[in-house]
Motif scaffolding. Structure first.
Motif, PDB file in Angstrom:
ATOM      1  N   UNK A   5       0.837  -1.203   0.000  1.00 15.93           N
ATOM      2  CA  UNK A   5       0.000   0.000   0.000  1.00 15.93           C
ATOM      3  C   UNK A   5       0.871   1.252   0.000  1.00 15.93           C
ATOM      4  N   UNK A   6       1.904   1.249   0.818  1.00 17.02           N
ATOM      5  CA  UNK A   6       2.811   2.384   0.850  1.00 17.02           C
ATOM      6  C   UNK A   6       3.510   2.550  -0.490  1.00 17.02           C
ATOM      7  N   UNK A   7       3.959   1.448  -1.083  1.00 12.18           N
ATOM      8  CA  UNK A   7       4.593   1.513  -2.401  1.00 12.18           C
ATOM      9  C   UNK A   7       3.653   2.136  -3.435  1.00 12.18           C
ATOM     10  N   UNK A   8       2.372   1.802  -3.340  1.00 10.89           N
ATOM     11  CA  UNK A   8       1.382   2.379  -4.256  1.00 10.89           C
ATOM     12  C   UNK A   8       1.272   3.884  -4.055  1.00 10.89           C
ATOM     13  N   UNK A   9       1.227   4.338  -2.816  1.00  7.25           N
ATOM     14  CA  UNK A   9       1.154   5.773  -2.544  1.00  7.25           C
ATOM     15  C   UNK A   9       2.394   6.502  -3.055  1.00  7.25           C
ATOM     16  N   UNK A  10       3.550   5.917  -2.841  1.00  6.23           N
ATOM     17  CA  UNK A  10       4.803   6.511  -3.315  1.00  6.23           C
ATOM     18  C   UNK A  10       4.764   6.623  -4.838  1.00  6.23           C
ATOM     19  N   UNK A  11       4.362   5.529  -5.479  1.00 11.17           N
ATOM     20  CA  UNK A  11       4.270   5.532  -6.948  1.00 11.17           C
ATOM     21  C   UNK A  11       3.291   6.602  -7.430  1.00 11.17           C
ATOM     22  N   UNK A  12       2.145   6.689  -6.792  1.00  9.10           N
ATOM     23  CA  UNK A  12       1.139   7.682  -7.185  1.00  9.10           C
ATOM     24  C   UNK A  12       1.677   9.098  -7.025  1.00  9.10           C
ATOM     25  N   UNK A  13       2.311   9.388  -5.905  1.00  6.03           N
ATOM     26  CA  UNK A  13       2.856  10.727  -5.668  1.00  6.03           C
ATOM     27  C   UNK A  13       3.909  11.067  -6.716  1.00  6.03           C
ATOM     28  N   UNK A  14       4.771  10.126  -7.023  1.00  6.94           N
ATOM     29  CA  UNK A  14       5.798  10.363  -8.037  1.00  6.94           C
ATOM     30  C   UNK A  14       5.189  10.549  -9.427  1.00  6.94           C
ATOM     31  N   UNK A  15       4.141   9.803  -9.749  1.00  4.07           N
ATOM     32  CA  UNK A  15       3.473   9.968 -11.044  1.00  4.07           C
ATOM     33  C   UNK A  15       2.793  11.329 -11.148  1.00  4.07           C
ATOM     34  N   UNK A  16       2.151  11.758 -10.086  1.00  7.03           N
ATOM     35  CA  UNK A  16       1.524  13.084 -10.080  1.00  7.03           C
ATOM     36  C   UNK A  16       2.600  14.147 -10.286  1.00  7.03           C
ATOM     37  N   UNK A  17       3.747  13.957  -9.653  1.00  9.07           N
ATOM     38  CA  UNK A  17       4.858  14.904  -9.821  1.00  9.07           C
ATOM     39  C   UNK A  17       5.331  14.927 -11.273  1.00  9.07           C
ATOM     40  N   UNK A  18       5.494  13.771 -11.879  1.00  2.35           N
ATOM     41  CA  UNK A  18       5.910  13.708 -13.286  1.00  2.35           C
ATOM     42  C   UNK A  18       4.903  14.425 -14.182  1.00  2.35           C
TER      43      UNK A  18
END
Length: 80
Positions: A5-18
């Motif tokens: 779940x944490x990995x998913x949040x990290x991925x989502x935050x990084x994608x939003x940043x991109x």
């Protein structure tokens, strides 16, 4: 919270940043998105991750999450 779940949040935050990196006010846009659309629990989890480690967050995601943490701290009522 599970690591996945944490990995998913990290991925989502990084994608939003991109997806917002090309804007001059990118960190503010990302902060606003997280504030508006992420559940309270998600916001707390990503802020906790930033404070504990944060190494997998992109610099832009990190900056936005720092803003999110500050805005949440500012929104809390002052202690009497």
């Amino acid at each position: 919270m599970s690591r996945s779940q944490l990995d998913t949040l990290i991925h989502m935050a990084n994608q939003i940043a991109i997806n917002n990196a090309h804007y001059a006010d990118a960190a503010e846009r990302i902060h606003t998105h997280l504030k508006k659309f992420w559940a309270r629990s998600m916001k707390h989890q990503i802020i906790d991750y930033l404070r504990e480690d944060g190494s997998q967050l992109s610099p832009l995601a990190r900056q936005a999450i720092e803003q999110l943490a500050q805005s949440q701290a500012d929104a809390r009522p002052a202690s009497a």
